[in-house]
Design a protein around this motif. Structure first.
Motif, PDB file in Angstrom:
ATOM      1  N   UNK A 198     -24.537  10.483  31.491  1.00 59.02           N
ATOM      2  CA  UNK A 198     -25.421  11.428  30.825  1.00 59.02           C
ATOM      3  C   UNK A 198     -25.398  11.346  29.216  1.00 59.02           C
ATOM      4  N   UNK A 199     -26.160  11.897  28.493  1.00 56.16           N
ATOM      5  CA  UNK A 199     -26.181  11.873  26.982  1.00 56.16           C
ATOM      6  C   UNK A 199     -24.982  12.299  26.764  1.00 56.16           C
ATOM      7  N   UNK A 200     -24.532  13.577  26.987  1.00 61.37           N
ATOM      8  CA  UNK A 200     -23.306  13.952  26.472  1.00 61.37           C
ATOM      9  C   UNK A 200     -22.052  13.249  26.604  1.00 61.37           C
ATOM     10  N   UNK A 201     -21.945  12.645  27.785  1.00 63.28           N
ATOM     11  CA  UNK A 201     -20.895  11.521  28.233  1.00 63.28           C
ATOM     12  C   UNK A 201     -20.896  10.721  27.440  1.00 63.28           C
ATOM     13  N   UNK A 202     -21.987   9.990  27.087  1.00 63.63           N
ATOM     14  CA  UNK A 202     -22.188   8.876  26.112  1.00 63.63           C
ATOM     15  C   UNK A 202     -21.839   9.407  24.680  1.00 63.63           C
ATOM     16  N   UNK A 203     -22.068  10.513  24.103  1.00 62.06           N
ATOM     17  CA  UNK A 203     -21.734  11.101  22.656  1.00 62.06           C
ATOM     18  C   UNK A 203     -20.269  11.125  22.942  1.00 62.06           C
ATOM     19  N   UNK A 204     -19.764  11.621  23.515  1.00 62.36           N
ATOM     20  CA  UNK A 204     -18.396  11.728  23.643  1.00 62.36           C
ATOM     21  C   UNK A 204     -17.665  10.319  23.705  1.00 62.36           C
ATOM     22  N   UNK A 205     -18.174   9.455  24.423  1.00 61.65           N
ATOM     23  CA  UNK A 205     -17.334   8.219  24.635  1.00 61.65           C
ATOM     24  C   UNK A 205     -17.800   7.350  23.083  1.00 61.65           C
ATOM     25  N   UNK A 206     -18.905   7.785  22.504  1.00 61.70           N
ATOM     26  CA  UNK A 206     -19.137   7.100  21.067  1.00 61.70           C
ATOM     27  C   UNK A 206     -18.275   7.895  19.997  1.00 61.70           C
ATOM     28  N   UNK A 207     -17.860   9.071  20.041  1.00 59.27           N
ATOM     29  CA  UNK A 207     -16.753   9.611  19.246  1.00 59.27           C
ATOM     30  C   UNK A 207     -15.495   9.048  19.427  1.00 59.27           C
ATOM     31  N   UNK A 208     -15.085   8.849  20.758  1.00 60.81           N
ATOM     32  CA  UNK A 208     -13.884   8.348  20.892  1.00 60.81           C
ATOM     33  C   UNK A 208     -13.594   6.983  20.285  1.00 60.81           C
ATOM     34  N   UNK A 209     -14.717   6.051  20.460  1.00 59.65           N
ATOM     35  CA  UNK A 209     -14.624   4.891  20.075  1.00 59.65           C
ATOM     36  C   UNK A 209     -14.843   4.654  18.264  1.00 59.65           C
ATOM     37  N   UNK A 210     -15.446   5.851  17.683  1.00 59.70           N
ATOM     38  CA  UNK A 210     -15.610   5.636  16.459  1.00 59.70           C
ATOM     39  C   UNK A 210     -14.129   6.061  15.838  1.00 59.70           C
ATOM     40  N   UNK A 211     -13.479   6.949  16.646  1.00 63.06           N
ATOM     41  CA  UNK A 211     -12.024   7.324  16.016  1.00 63.06           C
ATOM     42  C   UNK A 211     -11.182   5.995  16.338  1.00 63.06           C
ATOM     43  N   UNK A 212     -11.186   5.581  17.344  1.00 62.93           N
ATOM     44  CA  UNK A 212     -10.415   4.344  17.550  1.00 62.93           C
ATOM     45  C   UNK A 212     -10.603   3.232  16.273  1.00 62.93           C
ATOM     46  N   UNK A 213     -11.915   2.758  16.121  1.00 61.98           N
ATOM     47  CA  UNK A 213     -12.052   2.016  15.090  1.00 61.98           C
ATOM     48  C   UNK A 213     -11.740   2.524  13.667  1.00 61.98           C
ATOM     49  N   UNK A 214     -11.826   3.803  13.222  1.00 61.20           N
ATOM     50  CA  UNK A 214     -11.294   4.279  12.100  1.00 61.20           C
ATOM     51  C   UNK A 214      -9.542   4.236  11.990  1.00 61.20           C
ATOM     52  N   UNK A 215      -9.075   4.509  13.119  1.00 54.27           N
ATOM     53  CA  UNK A 215      -7.768   4.286  13.427  1.00 54.27           C
ATOM     54  C   UNK A 215      -7.108   2.851  12.881  1.00 54.27           C
ATOM     55  N   UNK A 216      -7.982   1.951  13.724  1.00 56.13           N
ATOM     56  CA  UNK A 216      -7.808   0.652  13.503  1.00 56.13           C
ATOM     57  C   UNK A 216      -7.927   0.045  12.154  1.00 56.13           C
ATOM     58  N   UNK A 217      -8.688   0.767  11.112  1.00 58.59           N
ATOM     59  CA  UNK A 217      -9.028   0.342   9.778  1.00 58.59           C
ATOM     60  C   UNK A 217      -8.032   1.030   9.217  1.00 58.59           C
ATOM     61  N   UNK A 218      -7.508   1.985   9.137  1.00 59.61           N
ATOM     62  CA  UNK A 218      -6.652   2.767   8.760  1.00 59.61           C
ATOM     63  C   UNK A 218      -5.291   1.787   8.636  1.00 59.61           C
ATOM     64  N   UNK A 219      -4.846   1.391   9.731  1.00 58.43           N
ATOM     65  CA  UNK A 219      -3.744   0.597  10.212  1.00 58.43           C
ATOM     66  C   UNK A 219      -3.607  -0.817   9.582  1.00 58.43           C
ATOM     67  N   UNK A 220      -4.988  -1.219   9.475  1.00 55.28           N
ATOM     68  CA  UNK A 220      -5.251  -2.746   8.635  1.00 55.28           C
ATOM     69  C   UNK A 220      -4.821  -2.293   7.251  1.00 55.28           C
ATOM     70  N   UNK A 221      -5.415  -1.158   6.530  1.00 49.00           N
ATOM     71  CA  UNK A 221      -5.068  -0.986   5.272  1.00 49.00           C
ATOM     72  C   UNK A 221      -3.677  -0.812   4.946  1.00 49.00           C
ATOM     73  N   UNK A 222      -2.958  -0.092   5.821  1.00 47.90           N
ATOM     74  CA  UNK A 222      -1.550   0.139   5.677  1.00 47.90           C
ATOM     75  C   UNK A 222      -0.772  -1.120   5.832  1.00 47.90           C
ATOM     76  N   UNK A 223      -1.210  -2.085   6.486  1.00 47.12           N
ATOM     77  CA  UNK A 223      -0.604  -3.169   6.926  1.00 47.12           C
ATOM     78  C   UNK A 223      -0.445  -4.032   5.746  1.00 47.12           C
ATOM     79  N   UNK A 224      -1.584  -4.096   4.833  1.00 46.40           N
ATOM     80  CA  UNK A 224      -1.424  -5.101   3.656  1.00 46.40           C
ATOM     81  C   UNK A 224      -0.888  -4.257   2.536  1.00 46.40           C
ATOM     82  N   UNK A 225      -0.123  -3.189   2.591  1.00 46.13           N
ATOM     83  CA  UNK A 225       0.431  -2.550   1.584  1.00 46.13           C
ATOM     84  C   UNK A 225       0.956  -3.166   0.159  1.00 46.13           C
ATOM     85  N   UNK A 226       1.633  -4.474   0.764  1.00 49.07           N
ATOM     86  CA  UNK A 226       2.290  -5.150  -0.544  1.00 49.07           C
ATOM     87  C   UNK A 226       1.157  -5.757  -1.416  1.00 49.07           C
ATOM     88  N   UNK A 227      -0.124  -6.090  -0.854  1.00 48.03           N
ATOM     89  CA  UNK A 227      -1.261  -6.477  -1.760  1.00 48.03           C
ATOM     90  C   UNK A 227      -1.537  -5.453  -2.694  1.00 48.03           C
TER      91      UNK A 227
END
Length: 87
Positions: free
Chosen positions: A32-61
């Motif tokens: 359903x629509x709301x199930x897909x919206x929930x899935x999209x929010x979870x995926x977006x949060x996971x992507x933001x988390x990965x971006x944050x981890x990537x930025x923290x990983x390059x802290x020496x730069x």
């Protein structure tokens, strides 16, 4: 054949049917629509988390860039002051 049809006439058929309980998932229907919206929010949060981890990983730069920026800024300020004193 007539004998078998006569025997089938007096036979009993027992049927059992039930409704699927909780936990049953129909795999044939689209989510359903709301199930897909929930899935999209979870995926977006996971992507933001990965971006944050990537930025923290390059802290020496980041540290090297900040140090270089500080050195260059001070060097330009000193050269600007020296050229004004010479004039």
């Amino acid at each position: 054949m007539a004998q078998l049809s006569g025997q089938a006439r007096y036979s009993t058929v027992n049927l059992t049917y039930f409704e699927p309980g909780s936990g049953y998932e129909n795999h044939n229907s689209d989510p359903g629509f709301w199930s897909r919206v929930g899935s999209a929010v979870k995926n977006g949060a996971a992507i933001l988390g990965q971006i944050f981890i990537a930025l923290v990983t390059v802290w020496p730069f980041w540290v090297v860039g900040l140090v270089l920026g500080f050195v260059i800024r001070n060097y330009r300020r000193r050269n600007k002051n020296l050229t004004r004193k010479e004039q």
